[in-house]
Write a protein that holds these residues in place. Structure first.
Motif, mmCIF file in Angstrom:
data_model
loop_
_atom_site.group_PDB
_atom_site.id
_atom_site.type_symbol
_atom_site.label_atom_id
_atom_site.label_comp_id
_atom_site.label_asym_id
_atom_site.label_seq_id
_atom_site.Cartn_x
_atom_site.Cartn_y
_atom_site.Cartn_z
ATOM 1 N N PRO A 76 90.072 45.913 45.841
ATOM 2 C CA PRO A 76 90.967 47.083 45.931
ATOM 3 C C PRO A 76 92.446 46.733 45.977
ATOM 4 C CG PRO A 76 89.106 47.314 47.432
ATOM 5 C CD PRO A 76 89.052 45.915 46.897
ATOM 6 N N ALA A 77 92.775 45.506 46.360
ATOM 7 C CA ALA A 77 94.192 45.132 46.393
ATOM 8 C C ALA A 77 94.823 45.256 45.018
ATOM 9 C CB ALA A 77 94.343 43.704 46.915
ATOM 10 N N GLY A 78 94.051 45.049 43.961
ATOM 11 C CA GLY A 78 94.576 45.145 42.609
ATOM 12 C C GLY A 78 95.049 46.518 42.227
ATOM 13 N N LEU A 79 94.618 47.547 42.965
ATOM 14 C CA LEU A 79 95.102 48.905 42.682
ATOM 15 C C LEU A 79 96.595 49.031 42.961
ATOM 16 C CD1 LEU A 79 92.186 51.000 44.244
ATOM 17 C CD2 LEU A 79 92.625 50.627 41.811
ATOM 18 N N LEU A 303 87.432 44.454 51.552
ATOM 19 C CA LEU A 303 88.834 44.213 51.837
ATOM 20 C C LEU A 303 89.329 43.127 50.906
ATOM 21 C CD1 LEU A 303 88.828 44.170 55.763
ATOM 22 C CD2 LEU A 303 89.639 46.009 54.272
ATOM 23 N N GLY A 304 90.580 43.271 50.429
ATOM 24 C CA GLY A 304 91.079 42.277 49.502
ATOM 25 C C GLY A 304 92.579 42.105 49.562
ATOM 26 N N VAL A 305 93.024 40.963 49.044
ATOM 27 C CA VAL A 305 94.451 40.673 48.941
ATOM 28 C C VAL A 305 94.712 40.038 47.580
ATOM 29 C CG1 VAL A 305 94.798 40.378 51.418
ATOM 30 C CG2 VAL A 305 94.179 38.400 50.019
ATOM 31 N N VAL A 306 95.916 40.220 47.083
ATOM 32 C CA VAL A 306 96.402 39.538 45.881
ATOM 33 C C VAL A 306 97.828 39.090 46.169
ATOM 34 C CG1 VAL A 306 97.037 39.752 43.454
ATOM 35 C CG2 VAL A 306 94.947 40.834 44.284
ATOM 36 N N ALA A 307 98.129 37.844 45.858
ATOM 37 C CA ALA A 307 99.483 37.310 46.042
ATOM 38 C C ALA A 307 100.038 36.856 44.696
ATOM 39 C CB ALA A 307 99.459 36.137 47.021
ATOM 40 N N ARG A 308 101.354 37.015 44.530
ATOM 41 C CA ARG A 308 102.048 36.641 43.285
ATOM 42 C C ARG A 308 103.176 35.676 43.648
ATOM 43 N NH1 ARG A 308 106.042 39.944 40.160
ATOM 44 N NH2 ARG A 308 105.957 39.275 37.989
ATOM 45 N N PRO A 309 102.834 34.427 43.966
ATOM 46 C CA PRO A 309 103.873 33.482 44.391
ATOM 47 C C PRO A 309 104.838 33.097 43.279
ATOM 48 C CG PRO A 309 101.772 32.361 44.102
ATOM 49 C CD PRO A 309 101.503 33.820 43.956
ATOM 50 N N ALA A 317 91.721 37.328 46.634
ATOM 51 C CA ALA A 317 90.502 37.097 47.410
ATOM 52 C C ALA A 317 89.997 38.432 47.917
ATOM 53 C CB ALA A 317 90.755 36.139 48.564
ATOM 54 N N ALA A 318 88.688 38.556 48.008
ATOM 55 C CA ALA A 318 88.076 39.786 48.518
ATOM 56 C C ALA A 318 86.808 39.421 49.279
ATOM 57 C CB ALA A 318 87.740 40.738 47.374
ATOM 58 N N ILE A 319 86.527 40.171 50.313
ATOM 59 C CA ILE A 319 85.295 39.993 51.076
ATOM 60 C C ILE A 319 84.580 41.333 51.146
ATOM 61 C CG2 ILE A 319 86.476 40.335 53.295
ATOM 62 C CD1 ILE A 319 84.425 38.295 54.454
ATOM 63 N N SER A 320 83.307 41.305 50.820
ATOM 64 C CA SER A 320 82.487 42.523 50.813
ATOM 65 C C SER A 320 81.416 42.412 51.886
ATOM 66 C CB SER A 320 81.825 42.728 49.449
ATOM 67 O OG SER A 320 82.793 42.873 48.433
ATOM 68 N N THR A 321 81.304 43.434 52.701
ATOM 69 C CA THR A 321 80.281 43.457 53.739
ATOM 70 C C THR A 321 78.902 43.613 53.099
ATOM 71 O OG1 THR A 321 80.188 45.856 54.028
ATOM 72 C CG2 THR A 321 81.943 44.675 55.191
ATOM 73 N N PRO A 322 77.842 43.353 53.845
ATOM 74 C CA PRO A 322 76.513 43.711 53.335
ATOM 75 C C PRO A 322 76.445 45.198 53.014
ATOM 76 C CG PRO A 322 76.326 42.319 55.284
ATOM 77 C CD PRO A 322 77.771 42.699 55.164
#
Length: 525
Positions: A76-79, A303-309, A317-322
């Motif tokens: 979702p961070a990519g949105l 939950l996710g994050v995206v970084a543009r250094p 990176a993203a983590i998905s619950t069961p």
């Protein structure tokens, strides 16, 4: 016909056949008494990155990419990098081909299916304060098809003795050996009625020799045919949002509502028996038909994050619950034996002519399934306005899936899940080349083998390609994805108590190929 509630012992017998005869290949330890729900744990946990044709065209490598409505499903961070609101519709066609090899004979099957790979709407909410480092974000509602169960396969061959001239009835006798007939239940009880198999040795009063009535009936070299039809899909609704901080850091999260619709019907038939070199004068045909219908609804979070250094680099990176599913299943099993007007004697010595035997069972139950956690990471390199290259890696541990139920005991299935499955690594690689308003795409995906020990390689490989066109208000994308993997299927197993390597299990090897063609129509507003 028997449609009354079934005892737990009968339920165990039923699901041992309905679920054990699945497309698996594991040779790790199956706990004695497991019902077969460990197969569900893998089937509904091993999903793929479907979605828009653009993302399918690049092999699904999208965790770090952003800028596409499919980020609602993948990360979702990519949105947060979406600058325009829009609507997408992705109709899709799947063409499934299977090639089954069984005892030296090959059979091909084909199934086509129309579906929607993605539907979605995204609302871009930019911050009008151009001086602020908070650039706004976007919220999306999407529907993504993440599993396709449509396929047909058939195997057909004569069991001519390479593995012991066996029949499925041998497996009934093997499973029931040492049990008094009064204690048999389920399919074993029916087998006793149909074939007069008596695994509990008796002594002939005249000769003094031990015997089983089974020996008098079943022949050798049967023709063995199984026809399997499978239908259904797994979908996920995602309600996701992402925000943009200074065009450098993006954060997002989403709630997923998943649905499962699955149906399988298999019909296994034996016929043309030979006994002592001649057509068997007792049995003409044996057939068993199993059906399994599953429906489920589950919930998960991402939950996710995206970084543009750097301007050319994005890391995500993203983590998905069961996904926690509530499942309802309906199953049925029937048996049919047609005799050649065979005459036997009952207990009183009267002759009885056997014509045919038929019985049927129904069962319903509910259970819960939790799939494994999933951690995904990726990186994208942008080549200016020429395009990009993107790569993803997933980490999953399928041994962490769990089954629970108030209708039956799940401990042995959960123990089998721990025995069967392992950590896996999936990876995807793809890229896009931009030619003015047109795009060319290609990708590759690999899902690792989830089994601890297996007779075949259970990995899944996908090769993809695509085209795209877009302007300020409209875009259209086309993708073609070829998927290939192998499975095996055994109608029965006759176990050797001394040496597992001497187990007899006639096995069909199935080459599964699927060609998916998807087109995404997108409208910005």
């Amino acid at each position: 016909m028997n449609n009354q509630p079934m005892s737990k012992r009968k339920v165990a017998s039923l699901f041992a056949i309905v679920l054990m005869m699945t497309m698996s290949s594991a040779v790790a330890q199956i706990e004695d008494g497991a019902f077969g729900y460990y197969n569900d744990a893998l089937l509904f946990s091993r999903t793929y990155y479907g979605g828009t044709a653009r993302m399918q065209g690049i092999g699904g490598a999208q965790v770090s990419l952003g800028g596409d409505i499919n980020s609602a499903f993948a990360n979702p961070a990519g949105l947060g990098s979406i600058r325009k609101s829009g609507i997408t519709v992705t109709p899709s066609l799947d063409f499934s081909n299977t090639e089954s090899s069984y005892l030296g004979s090959q059979t091909d099957e084909f199934k086509a299916n129309f579906n929607f790979a993605n539907l979605g709407i995204v609302f871009s909410m930019p911050n009008k304060d151009e001086e602020s480092k908070f650039k706004g974000g976007a919220f999306a509602i999407t529907l993504t098809r993440k599993n396709n169960f449509h396929s047909n396969f058939t195997y057909d061959a004569y069991n001519e003795g390479e593995i012991g001239k066996t029949s499925i009835v041998d497996s009934y006798l093997d499973r029931a050996w040492g049990t008094d007939p009064d204690d048999l239940s389920g399919d074993l009880y029916d087998a006793y009625n149909q074939y007069l198999i008596n695994p509990y040795l008796e002594t002939d009063a005249q000769t003094g020799q031990d015997f089983t009535a089974y020996d008098k009936f079943i022949g050798d070299f049967p023709r063995q045919v199984e026809i399997v039809q499978q239908r259904g899909a797994q979908y996920e609704w995602d309600f996701s949002g992402g925000v943009n901080y200074n065009d450098v850091f993006y954060v997002g999260g989403g709630l997923g509502i998943s649905t499962i619709r699955f149906y399988r019907e298999s019909t296994y038939t034996e016929s043309e028996y030979i006994y002592n070199g001649q057509p068997d004068d007792a049995i003409d045909l044996y057939s068993t038909r199993n059906s399994l219908r599953l429906n489920g609804t589950g919930v998960s979070g991402t939950l996710g994050v995206v970084a543009r250094p750097l301007s050319i680099l994005r890391i995500g990176a993203a983590i998905s619950t069961p996904t926690y599913y509530g499942m309802r299943e309906e199953s049925s099993e029937d048996f049919l034996t047609i005799y050649n007007d065979f005459v036997i004697q009952d207990d009183s010595g009267d002759d009885i002519t056997l014509g045919q035997f038929y019985d049927e069972y129904f069962s319903t139950s509910r259970y819960n399934l939790s799939t494994p956690w999933k951690f995904s990471t990726g990186a994208s390199i942008f080549l200016g306005k020429m395009g990009f290259i993107s790569a993803d890696v997933d980490f999953l541990d399928y041994s962490q899936a769990k089954i629970s139920s108030n209708d039956f005991r799940t401990g042995l299935d959960n123990k089998t899940i721990e025995n069967f499955y392992q950590n896996t690594v999936n990876f995807r690689l793809g890229g896009e080349i931009r030619l003015d308003q047109f795009m060319l795409r290609a990708g590759y995906g690999y899902d690792g083998d989830p089994y601890v020990s297996s007779s075949i390689d259970n990995s899944i490989q996908r090769i993809s390609g695509g085209l795209g066109y877009r302007n300020n208000d409209f875009f259209v994308d086309l993708s073609v994805v070829h998927t290939q993997y192998y499975t095996v299927r055994s109608p029965y197993t006759i176990y050797s108590f001394d040496d597992p390597e001497l187990d007899i299990s006639p096995t069909a090897r199935i080459n599964n190929k699927n060609l998916n063609v998807s087109v995404t129509f997108g409208f910005n507003f």
